[in-house]
Design a protein around this motif. Sequence first.
Motif, PDB file in Angstrom:
ATOM      1  N   ALA A  72      -2.301  -1.627  -9.020  1.00 30.72           N
ATOM      2  CA  ALA A  72      -3.057  -1.804 -10.262  1.00 30.72           C
ATOM      3  C   ALA A  72      -3.013  -0.545 -11.116  1.00 30.72           C
ATOM      4  O   ALA A  72      -2.793  -0.602 -12.319  1.00 30.72           O
ATOM      5  N   ASN A  73      -3.198   0.623 -10.472  1.00 29.14           N
ATOM      6  CA  ASN A  73      -3.135   1.870 -11.236  1.00 29.14           C
ATOM      7  C   ASN A  73      -1.734   2.108 -11.773  1.00 29.14           C
ATOM      8  O   ASN A  73      -1.542   2.565 -12.895  1.00 29.14           O
ATOM      9  N   SER A 101      -6.702   4.746 -16.076  1.00 26.39           N
ATOM     10  CA  SER A 101      -6.732   4.763 -14.620  1.00 26.39           C
ATOM     11  C   SER A 101      -7.969   4.043 -14.106  1.00 26.39           C
ATOM     12  O   SER A 101      -9.039   4.107 -14.713  1.00 26.39           O
ATOM     13  N   ALA A 102      -7.818   3.387 -12.971  1.00 31.27           N
ATOM     14  CA  ALA A 102      -8.944   2.675 -12.361  1.00 31.27           C
ATOM     15  C   ALA A 102      -9.708   3.540 -11.371  1.00 31.27           C
ATOM     16  O   ALA A 102     -10.630   3.052 -10.707  1.00 31.27           O
ATOM     17  N   LEU A 132     -12.568  -3.201  -3.798  1.00 33.01           N
ATOM     18  CA  LEU A 132     -11.752  -4.308  -4.288  1.00 33.01           C
ATOM     19  C   LEU A 132     -10.305  -4.144  -3.860  1.00 33.01           C
ATOM     20  O   LEU A 132      -9.830  -3.037  -3.617  1.00 33.01           O
ATOM     21  N   THR A 133      -9.617  -5.260  -3.794  1.00 34.85           N
ATOM     22  CA  THR A 133      -8.182  -5.224  -3.567  1.00 34.85           C
ATOM     23  C   THR A 133      -7.479  -4.759  -4.842  1.00 34.85           C
ATOM     24  O   THR A 133      -8.067  -4.782  -5.940  1.00 34.85           O
ATOM     25  N   LYS A 181      -6.627  -5.204 -10.754  1.00 34.92           N
ATOM     26  CA  LYS A 181      -5.721  -5.614 -11.819  1.00 34.92           C
ATOM     27  C   LYS A 181      -6.376  -6.646 -12.729  1.00 34.92           C
ATOM     28  O   LYS A 181      -6.233  -6.598 -13.960  1.00 34.92           O
ATOM     29  N   LYS A 182      -7.130  -7.574 -12.158  1.00 35.03           N
ATOM     30  CA  LYS A 182      -7.825  -8.591 -12.960  1.00 35.03           C
ATOM     31  C   LYS A 182      -8.834  -7.931 -13.903  1.00 35.03           C
ATOM     32  O   LYS A 182      -8.983  -8.347 -15.062  1.00 35.03           O
ATOM     33  N   PHE A 183      -9.521  -6.900 -13.414  1.00 32.69           N
ATOM     34  CA  PHE A 183     -10.463  -6.186 -14.279  1.00 32.69           C
ATOM     35  C   PHE A 183      -9.740  -5.465 -15.416  1.00 32.69           C
ATOM     36  O   PHE A 183     -10.213  -5.457 -16.558  1.00 32.69           O
TER      37      PHE A 183
END
Length: 258
Positions: A4-5, A13-14, A28-29, A34-36
């Motif tokens: 996701a990052n 960045s997450a 979270l996975t 990624k959904k967020f």
Amino acid sequence: MNEANDLYEHKYSADRFRDELAEIHLSLTDEQVKKFMLTYEMLVETNKVMNLTAITDFDDVITKHFIDSLSLVRIKKIRDELVNRKDLKVIDMGTGAGFPGIPLAIVFPNVKFVLVDALMKRVKYLTALIEKINLTNVTVLQKRAEDIGRDPMHREQYDIAVSRAVANLSPLCEYCLPLVKVNGDFIAYKSNKAEEEIATSRRAISTLGGKIAGIETFLMNNPSDNEKIERNLIDIKKVKKIPATYPRKAGTPTKKPL
């Protein structure tokens, strides 16, 4: 770096999101993160042509929309139900841009969520969003609160009702408690002055079959400065059925609160 990052490193960045999730004991996975990130991206893009939110800065959205929505897990009994029950049904009244319903649905894919808003343009946005991020546990409805509360398909059919930044507590109870099963819960997301709202809403709460089960008060980070933001989750337990006269006709709960 996680998937996701890596996908979004050129934009944001997450990492801070994961840090704030850890504070409320959530992890979270990569796919959920990624959904967020996709939700944020679609929110700010759509907001350029539709008034969804005044909050668009990435850090502010992370804290004031995503983390705030997920703060529901601070109520232990609600967290336990979200985690453990497979038949749980949650309704988000006046969902607006999808808060708190969308973040909760991403984190708890085992729970069925219904998001309700009166405006078709928001419903269309949310329908497109859940398709884009592949949320299969969410239904979006265009309904007035007073109408859905009288609909047998929805009246007293939900284990939990949630509502965030919609109205004062008295009319909010008239919108939400009719949808909750007896022994279910209505959780109102509030900022400060929660005690004052409760004090002026006791008649409404009692009339509508509710009882205050607790208030979860906490301080939330404010990315814009070093000040903390007070937040409150008011837990109203549905202890008995609501008289058939409620909710009253459209507009009345707000104009003439109980």
